[in-house]
Scaffold this motif. Sequence first.
Motif, short mmCIF file in Angstrom:
data_model
loop_
_atom_site.label_atom_id
_atom_site.label_comp_id
_atom_site.label_asym_id
_atom_site.label_seq_id
_atom_site.Cartn_x
_atom_site.Cartn_y
_atom_site.Cartn_z
N VAL A 54 0.83 -1.21 0.00
CA VAL A 54 0.00 0.00 0.00
C VAL A 54 0.87 1.26 0.00
O VAL A 54 0.58 2.24 -0.70
CB VAL A 54 -0.94 -0.01 1.22
N SER A 55 1.94 1.24 0.75
CA SER A 55 2.81 2.42 0.81
C SER A 55 3.52 2.66 -0.51
O SER A 55 3.99 3.78 -0.78
CB SER A 55 3.83 2.26 1.94
N ASN A 56 3.62 1.63 -1.36
CA ASN A 56 4.28 1.77 -2.66
C ASN A 56 3.29 1.72 -3.82
O ASN A 56 3.64 1.35 -4.94
CB ASN A 56 5.32 0.66 -2.84
N ILE A 57 2.05 2.11 -3.51
CA ILE A 57 1.02 2.00 -4.54
C ILE A 57 1.27 2.95 -5.71
O ILE A 57 0.74 2.75 -6.81
CB ILE A 57 -0.37 2.25 -3.90
N GLN A 58 2.09 3.99 -5.50
CA GLN A 58 2.41 4.93 -6.58
C GLN A 58 3.76 4.63 -7.24
O GLN A 58 4.21 5.38 -8.09
CB GLN A 58 2.43 6.35 -6.02
N ALA A 59 4.41 3.55 -6.83
CA ALA A 59 5.75 3.26 -7.33
C ALA A 59 5.73 2.95 -8.83
O ALA A 59 4.75 2.44 -9.37
CB ALA A 59 6.35 2.08 -6.55
N ASP A 60 6.84 3.27 -9.47
CA ASP A 60 6.93 3.03 -10.92
C ASP A 60 6.85 1.55 -11.26
O ASP A 60 6.29 1.17 -12.29
CB ASP A 60 8.26 3.62 -11.45
N TRP A 61 7.46 0.69 -10.37
CA TRP A 61 7.47 -0.74 -10.70
C TRP A 61 6.06 -1.32 -10.75
O TRP A 61 5.78 -2.25 -11.50
CB TRP A 61 8.34 -1.51 -9.72
N LEU A 62 5.12 -0.75 -9.96
CA LEU A 62 3.75 -1.25 -9.99
C LEU A 62 3.08 -0.89 -11.31
O LEU A 62 2.38 -1.71 -11.92
CB LEU A 62 2.95 -0.67 -8.82
N HIS A 63 3.34 0.34 -11.78
CA HIS A 63 2.73 0.76 -13.05
C HIS A 63 3.40 0.10 -14.23
O HIS A 63 2.86 0.13 -15.35
CB HIS A 63 2.81 2.30 -13.17
N GLY A 64 4.56 -0.50 -14.01
CA GLY A 64 5.23 -1.22 -15.10
C GLY A 64 4.64 -2.59 -15.36
O GLY A 64 4.94 -3.23 -16.37
#
Length: 800
Positions: A54-64
């Motif tokens: 949840v804390s990394n929901i804006q991380a680039d790796w998630l959108h990749g």
Amino acid sequence: GGTFLSKPKREVTCFRTLTTSTDNKDIIAALQTLHSYLDEGPDTHFTRSLQFLVSNIQADWLHGLTAAQRTELWDGLFLKGPPEQALLVLMEGIGEPSTNLDHLVSITERFLQTGRLAELLWSYCQGAGPSDSPQLRETLLGRIVALPDLTANRLHPNNKPLFLPQQYYPLLATEMLTALERTCQALKDGTDCSLTFVAQTLGKVCIQGHSGQVLAVMAPRLSVCTCSDMVWQRVCWKLLENVPQRWLESVLTGLVQAVSGPDALGRIIGNLVLKNRKAQYVITHKLLLLQYKYETQVLRIILGYLSTDRERRPLLIQVLRTVSQAWANPSAVKHTPIEQQLYVSKALLLSVSLLKDSELQELRSDLLQCMLGGMQSHLDSSVVRIRHMGMVVGECLSSRMDISGTKLKFEYDQDEETQELLSLMTPSTGDEAEAEPVIGYVFFTSLQLQQDLGGFDDELTPYDMSGDQEISKASPPRYLRDCLETLISSEDSVRVELSLRVAEGLVRKNVFAAREISVQLAKVLLHMEDKYSIKGFLSLRQATMVAVTVTDCIPVTQYLTTEFYSLNYSLRQRLDILEVLAMAAQELSKPITEKRDPSVGIVASTDLTPYPGDNPVHWRQEVEKRIQSKTKRLRKGATQPPAKATPNRYAPVAGHFFFPLLRNYDKPQVTFDLLGSDQLVLGRLIHTLGLLMHLAVNAPVAAQMGRALLDFVWAVRYHADQMVRRGVLFAVCSVFLSINSQNLLVELSDQLFETRTWLADVAEGDPDADCRNLAVQSLVLLDKSLKKQLQDQQALGLES
């Protein structure tokens, strides 16, 4: 020789990879590793993994990740792991500022839609539930119950329909029902469960004002499930018992408004009013005297619930006394709202309408005082509605009490209010709301059928009804307690016969219910007489007594064996006790591996061993068959192996059947002299003891039983009555047949040789041919045992 890392360290490695790596393959591998931890079982570290996501929901790796990869690897961790941890993290994430709130909301929606809430509730039903702290469990409870409020505060005005109270709380009710259904199945499978968390959820959701939406879904379902399933009833009772005291009033208040009738309420809450003071106060006082906003149907349900069970009826009497005092109180007439006085008047009339005649006589003076004093207070009022209330209640009370054949009659203009009060003296039957849809459906179907046929009903060929029989208006009871109540108190011959015919089946199908009332049912059946000339009365009564003895062995056998020597029993009743004990022992002695239809009881009694004198030839055949089975023969070819001992239900309880019957045989009583004039009962007793001994073959207590039985029959071995002597010889045969040769000589060596001398005398000189034959058979058995033991000792001597 790689280094093994603990799970927390491996998680840290995955977190570092997700934070620092730019390689999509490493990202996917790390997420797959986190998924693999789910297979190792849930633990508290799972929460840390979800919080990291949840804390990394804006991380680039998630959108990749592709949409499919994100659904499987990221969303899947929330939808496959421990549901309580996932829900807490999701609600925490929704409550915090986030630029990707839609993603968390979408996962929460899927969490609710895929039954994860039911999985969460069920996880707390299994044994001790998840290993968490009381504080964490309290937090979780608050998140579940207040989810619509929490999401509305964060998402308004773009809240999702599923999170709105009108959709969420019925969904929560459905998920609670699912958890209860799985609990019922687990209990039937023999698994222990806990309903504490579900009960807390129900209580908290009701105290927060959502009882109407939740119980509108749960009450009809619980009413249907408890109609024919005793496990469902037990689960409902336990659920209500586990609701915390501070929330119980809200649950009960919602429940009495949601159920269809008093029978349904009784099935769902059982005798909670007798076990819980808060429940008793709410049901018998607060909802009747302090709150007056409810419909008349609620009063019908509450008072009907108190009246439908014998143990609850004293509370109905208590309520009537309290309500009558409140109605007649002059101060209350002057100072309480008219609506409350009308409500109390309805409660008073409904209570009186539910009284039995015997109860009415007991309360006659109280009601007369209430009627005279209360009517005066109401008639003195300047308010017309209050005066009319006094007139109507006075008329109804005088009519019900029928004082000196005179009935009060006042002149007043009838309106809806007075007509409703008058109608309350006609008690409602059953749960009307459940029956109405069925009636409506039948009417619609018949009307539709007539329309489809075009109105040509006079051309239809009529059925031949010449052989039809009138259907009885009474129906057999479906519950064991109703059956017992009918057998105790009903004077209706049809109802008594129907109850007696289904009693055995109800006992065998409802083991838990049978064990609760086993001794009481045995007592009623033992004292029951055939007042109505019921066909097959003796066999029906006996079959039910056998069934209840088999179902709850130790308490029932203790009762029957104690009553056998008690005062004021007829010889027939004492013989009935012996027959029931013998038949129950025979049923229990069947191998456990043998599959039997539990509903068949009477038929099974046809192959029971008869009593002495009933069929002496059968005795000789039975003994000869057992002797043949114990005899060794030398022959060529293959030999059949001896029959193996198989476990049965009788062996562990044989002593409870046997030893109490030896307790008081030598103490003559006013109506019963076993060693004197009652030789018929003595003969049957000895044969029953022999049969109980015969069935205890290979039981650990067999040797002790054999010694006690030989001591008992030794005193009456020369009895003048030939039936008693036959019983003695049968008992001796049973001892020799049931104890193996080695134990026979070890345990009974000091008695065997004297017994052999006596058997030889009987075989030669007894005037009864059957006694002589039985003595010969016993001698054969004894000699074979002695010979076998001698051969075994010689073989051991040669080996040494």
